[in-house]
Design an enzyme around this catalytic site. Structure first.
Site, PDB file in Angstrom:
ATOM      1  N   ARG A  91       7.424   2.110   7.670  1.00  9.43           N
ATOM      2  CA  ARG A  91       6.628   1.257   8.560  1.00  9.43           C
ATOM      3  C   ARG A  91       7.294   1.100   9.931  1.00  9.43           C
ATOM      4  O   ARG A  91       7.096   0.103  10.618  1.00  9.43           O
ATOM      5  CB  ARG A  91       6.394  -0.107   7.912  1.00  9.43           C
ATOM      6  CG  ARG A  91       5.732   0.010   6.545  1.00  9.43           C
ATOM      7  CD  ARG A  91       5.366  -1.328   5.943  1.00  9.43           C
ATOM      8  NE  ARG A  91       4.904  -1.183   4.574  1.00  9.43           N
ATOM      9  CZ  ARG A  91       3.683  -0.792   4.216  1.00  9.43           C
ATOM     10  NH1 ARG A  91       2.789  -0.508   5.144  1.00  9.43           N
ATOM     11  NH2 ARG A  91       3.351  -0.682   2.934  1.00  9.43           N
TER      12      ARG A  91
ATOM     13  N   HIS B 264       7.425  12.002   2.311  1.00  9.87           N
ATOM     14  CA  HIS B 264       6.225  11.366   2.881  1.00  9.87           C
ATOM     15  C   HIS B 264       6.593  10.817   4.250  1.00  9.87           C
ATOM     16  O   HIS B 264       7.572  10.089   4.401  1.00  9.87           O
ATOM     17  CB  HIS B 264       5.732  10.238   1.971  1.00  9.87           C
ATOM     18  CG  HIS B 264       4.305   9.850   2.221  1.00  9.87           C
ATOM     19  ND1 HIS B 264       3.855   9.425   3.466  1.00  9.87           N
ATOM     20  CD2 HIS B 264       3.225   9.835   1.404  1.00  9.87           C
ATOM     21  CE1 HIS B 264       2.567   9.165   3.386  1.00  9.87           C
ATOM     22  NE2 HIS B 264       2.154   9.407   2.154  1.00  9.87           N
TER      23      HIS B 264
ATOM     24  N   TYR C  76       3.872   5.665   7.678  1.00 10.52           N
ATOM     25  CA  TYR C  76       2.455   5.322   7.717  1.00 10.52           C
ATOM     26  C   TYR C  76       1.917   5.175   9.141  1.00 10.52           C
ATOM     27  O   TYR C  76       0.704   5.236   9.359  1.00 10.52           O
ATOM     28  CB  TYR C  76       2.219   4.009   6.960  1.00 10.52           C
ATOM     29  CG  TYR C  76       2.630   4.041   5.516  1.00 10.52           C
ATOM     30  CD1 TYR C  76       2.210   5.062   4.671  1.00 10.52           C
ATOM     31  CD2 TYR C  76       3.437   3.037   4.983  1.00 10.52           C
ATOM     32  CE1 TYR C  76       2.580   5.084   3.331  1.00 10.52           C
ATOM     33  CE2 TYR C  76       3.817   3.056   3.647  1.00 10.52           C
ATOM     34  CZ  TYR C  76       3.395   4.082   2.829  1.00 10.52           C
ATOM     35  OH  TYR C  76       3.770   4.110   1.505  1.00 10.52           O
TER      36      TYR C  76
ATOM     37  N   HIS D  40      -0.536  11.798   6.707  1.00 10.72           N
ATOM     38  CA  HIS D  40      -1.925  11.339   6.677  1.00 10.72           C
ATOM     39  C   HIS D  40      -2.714  11.991   7.813  1.00 10.72           C
ATOM     40  O   HIS D  40      -2.172  12.220   8.900  1.00 10.72           O
ATOM     41  CB  HIS D  40      -1.984   9.815   6.811  1.00 10.72           C
ATOM     42  CG  HIS D  40      -1.466   9.092   5.614  1.00 10.72           C
ATOM     43  ND1 HIS D  40      -1.182   7.739   5.629  1.00 10.72           N
ATOM     44  CD2 HIS D  40      -1.189   9.511   4.349  1.00 10.72           C
ATOM     45  CE1 HIS D  40      -0.760   7.367   4.431  1.00 10.72           C
ATOM     46  NE2 HIS D  40      -0.747   8.419   3.647  1.00 10.72           N
TER      47      HIS D  40
ATOM     48  N   GLU E 121      -2.929  14.958   4.043  1.00  5.14           N
ATOM     49  CA  GLU E 121      -3.464  14.066   3.014  1.00  5.14           C
ATOM     50  C   GLU E 121      -4.704  13.347   3.530  1.00  5.14           C
ATOM     51  O   GLU E 121      -4.606  12.456   4.385  1.00  5.14           O
ATOM     52  CB  GLU E 121      -2.416  13.033   2.587  1.00  5.14           C
ATOM     53  CG  GLU E 121      -2.913  12.097   1.509  1.00  5.14           C
ATOM     54  CD  GLU E 121      -1.888  11.055   1.091  1.00  5.14           C
ATOM     55  OE1 GLU E 121      -2.201  10.263   0.177  1.00  5.14           O
ATOM     56  OE2 GLU E 121      -0.775  11.022   1.669  1.00  5.14           O
TER      57      GLU E 121
ATOM     58  N   ASP F 144      -5.005  13.079  -2.875  1.00  4.00           N
ATOM     59  CA  ASP F 144      -4.792  11.758  -3.472  1.00  4.00           C
ATOM     60  C   ASP F 144      -6.057  11.361  -4.230  1.00  4.00           C
ATOM     61  O   ASP F 144      -7.136  11.239  -3.632  1.00  4.00           O
ATOM     62  CB  ASP F 144      -4.471  10.736  -2.382  1.00  4.00           C
ATOM     63  CG  ASP F 144      -4.078   9.374  -2.932  1.00  4.00           C
ATOM     64  OD1 ASP F 144      -4.853   8.807  -3.723  1.00  4.00           O
ATOM     65  OD2 ASP F 144      -2.990   8.874  -2.569  1.00  4.00           O
TER      66      ASP F 144
ATOM     67  N   HIS G 187      -7.682   8.065  -2.978  1.00  4.01           N
ATOM     68  CA  HIS G 187      -8.338   8.269  -1.683  1.00  4.01           C
ATOM     69  C   HIS G 187      -9.663   9.010  -1.858  1.00  4.01           C
ATOM     70  O   HIS G 187     -10.689   8.632  -1.278  1.00  4.01           O
ATOM     71  CB  HIS G 187      -7.434   9.083  -0.752  1.00  4.01           C
ATOM     72  CG  HIS G 187      -6.209   8.359  -0.312  1.00  4.01           C
ATOM     73  ND1 HIS G 187      -5.280   8.927   0.533  1.00  4.01           N
ATOM     74  CD2 HIS G 187      -5.746   7.121  -0.592  1.00  4.01           C
ATOM     75  CE1 HIS G 187      -4.299   8.071   0.749  1.00  4.01           C
ATOM     76  NE2 HIS G 187      -4.561   6.957   0.071  1.00  4.01           N
TER      77      HIS G 187
ATOM     78  N   HIS H 216      -1.314  13.396  -5.381  1.00  3.26           N
ATOM     79  CA  HIS H 216      -0.936  11.996  -5.549  1.00  3.26           C
ATOM     80  C   HIS H 216      -1.854  11.441  -6.627  1.00  3.26           C
ATOM     81  O   HIS H 216      -3.057  11.257  -6.402  1.00  3.26           O
ATOM     82  CB  HIS H 216      -1.113  11.220  -4.244  1.00  3.26           C
ATOM     83  CG  HIS H 216      -0.010  11.438  -3.265  1.00  3.26           C
ATOM     84  ND1 HIS H 216      -0.076  10.977  -1.962  1.00  3.26           N
ATOM     85  CD2 HIS H 216       1.190  12.060  -3.387  1.00  3.26           C
ATOM     86  CE1 HIS H 216       1.049  11.317  -1.331  1.00  3.26           C
ATOM     87  NE2 HIS H 216       1.815  11.975  -2.181  1.00  3.26           N
TER      88      HIS H 216
ATOM     89  N   ASP I  86      -8.406   1.657  -0.082  1.00  2.79           N
ATOM     90  CA  ASP I  86      -7.232   2.368  -0.585  1.00  2.79           C
ATOM     91  C   ASP I  86      -6.357   1.394  -1.378  1.00  2.79           C
ATOM     92  O   ASP I  86      -5.337   0.910  -0.898  1.00  2.79           O
ATOM     93  CB  ASP I  86      -6.464   2.974   0.593  1.00  2.79           C
ATOM     94  CG  ASP I  86      -5.229   3.736   0.154  1.00  2.79           C
ATOM     95  OD1 ASP I  86      -5.115   4.046  -1.043  1.00  2.79           O
ATOM     96  OD2 ASP I  86      -4.373   4.025   1.017  1.00  2.79           O
TER      97      ASP I  86
ATOM     98  N   HIS J 274      -4.470   1.314  -4.956  1.00  2.69           N
ATOM     99  CA  HIS J 274      -4.073   2.079  -6.125  1.00  2.69           C
ATOM    100  C   HIS J 274      -3.980   1.201  -7.372  1.00  2.69           C
ATOM    101  O   HIS J 274      -3.671   0.014  -7.295  1.00  2.69           O
ATOM    102  CB  HIS J 274      -2.716   2.743  -5.886  1.00  2.69           C
ATOM    103  CG  HIS J 274      -2.708   3.704  -4.740  1.00  2.69           C
ATOM    104  ND1 HIS J 274      -1.597   4.441  -4.394  1.00  2.69           N
ATOM    105  CD2 HIS J 274      -3.674   4.057  -3.850  1.00  2.69           C
ATOM    106  CE1 HIS J 274      -1.873   5.200  -3.358  1.00  2.69           C
ATOM    107  NE2 HIS J 274      -3.130   4.971  -2.995  1.00  2.69           N
TER     108      HIS J 274
ATOM    109  N   GLU K 225       1.915   7.048  -7.209  1.00  2.00           N
ATOM    110  CA  GLU K 225       2.215   6.004  -6.215  1.00  2.00           C
ATOM    111  C   GLU K 225       1.539   4.715  -6.692  1.00  2.00           C
ATOM    112  O   GLU K 225       0.827   4.054  -5.947  1.00  2.00           O
ATOM    113  CB  GLU K 225       1.680   6.390  -4.847  1.00  2.00           C
ATOM    114  CG  GLU K 225       2.230   7.680  -4.276  1.00  2.00           C
ATOM    115  CD  GLU K 225       1.519   8.087  -3.010  1.00  2.00           C
ATOM    116  OE1 GLU K 225       2.186   8.456  -2.037  1.00  2.00           O
ATOM    117  OE2 GLU K 225       0.256   8.030  -2.996  1.00  2.00           O
TER     118      GLU K 225
END
Length: 283
Positions: free
Chosen positions: A42, A68, A71, A108, A145, A179, A182, A216, A229, A231, A261
């Site tokens: 982040r 990864h 974000y 992303h 992704e 994903d 997603h 994912h 989104d 999970h 995730e």
């Protein structure tokens, strides 16, 4: 049905060291593949690696490693500052990924925010194609992704990967991270009869065979098409267990690692999800 097994693993915390902490957690949850952050997910800081930790990951061959990106990365942003920092962040992840022997770096697909989709995609080409060209032959692939469909996302459904691959000239170092949460949120009904096969067939038709490099594996708290989104643990959400078994058996996913995730702040829920996926894979 394919006989090539997909490794099952998870995104692992790296407290105590990228390799030391990450591989310890991987062992605790029974992971056969891992995904890590190499910087604050982040933030924009670009930390240097620790050579001894990098070597531990690079020299082990049993567990495939993936990175990864943070974000905040958005190649479609109209902000020049965000674009500049996104380029630097992904370049850092690719460099660090190579240092630890990662097979792929997940990014992303981003949002147009306030500009037109065409302008945003032109910007993606301008920013990302040079990054792809910088990757050496032994460097990690860059894995796009798709997102859940919220806001002005540039890519949610798998068919929307088409313009990305076209503008990025189907570069050989370009791949896809799929994903499940997603995709479900974007409107691919993986829970319906034939839904997994239909989605995977559309992915292959859009980007070509062999481009799916990572899955994912996440269940969804919300219904199909929700654009949310959120999970859920495997089998506890709206997707359910059966579609994951079907995904393992689709030719496009043969041998492709599955990374969870899913929610949980301890090894117990993650270990259970890994165990569930292995059972669905091997059953």
């Amino acid at each position: 049905m394919t006989s090539v097994k997909s490794p099952v693993g998870g995104h692992v915390p790296v407290a105590g060291g990228l390799a030391t902490g990450g591989l310890k957690y991987a062992a605790e949850i029974g992971a056969e593949a891992v995904q890590v952050f190499v910087s604050n997910p982040r933030g924009w800081a670009l930390p240097e690696g620790r050579p001894e930790e990098d070597a531990k990951l690079r020299e082990q061959d049993a567990i495939p490693v993936y990175v990864h990106t943070p974000y905040l990365v958005n190649f479609g942003s109209p902000s020049a500052e965000t674009l500049e920092k996104s380029i630097a962040s992904v370049r850092h992840s690719l460099t660090r990924g190579r240092a630890i022997g990662a097979r792929g770096v997940v990014v992303h697909t981003g949002s147009a925010v306030s500009q037109s989709y065409e302008d945003a995609l032109a910007q993606v080409r301008e920013a990302v194609l040079p990054l792809l060209e910088e990757i050496p032959d032994d460097g990690p692939d860059l894995l796009l992704e798709p997102m859940a469909g919220q806001g002005r996302m540039l890519c949610a459904k798998v068919q929307e990967l088409g313009p990305f691959f076209e503008r990025l000239e189907h570069h050989p170092k370009l791949g896809v991270c799929f994903d499940t949460c997603h995709a479900f949120a974007a409107g691919h009904d993986l829970s319906s009869p034939g839904g997994v096969a239909e989605t995977m067939d559309a992915l292959v038709e859009t980007v070509g065979a062999g481009r799916l490099k990572l899955v994912h594996a996440n269940d969804s708290k919300d219904i199909c098409g929700s654009a949310k989104d959120r999970h859920e643990n495997i089998g506890a959400g709206q997707i359910g267990e059966k579609p994951f078994a079907e995904l393992f058996r689709h030719p496009a996913a043969a041998g492709v690692p599955f990374i969870i995730e899913t929610p949980g702040r301890s090894t117990e829920p993650h270990g259970k999800d890994v165990e569930t996926l292995k059972r669905l894979r091997d059953g």
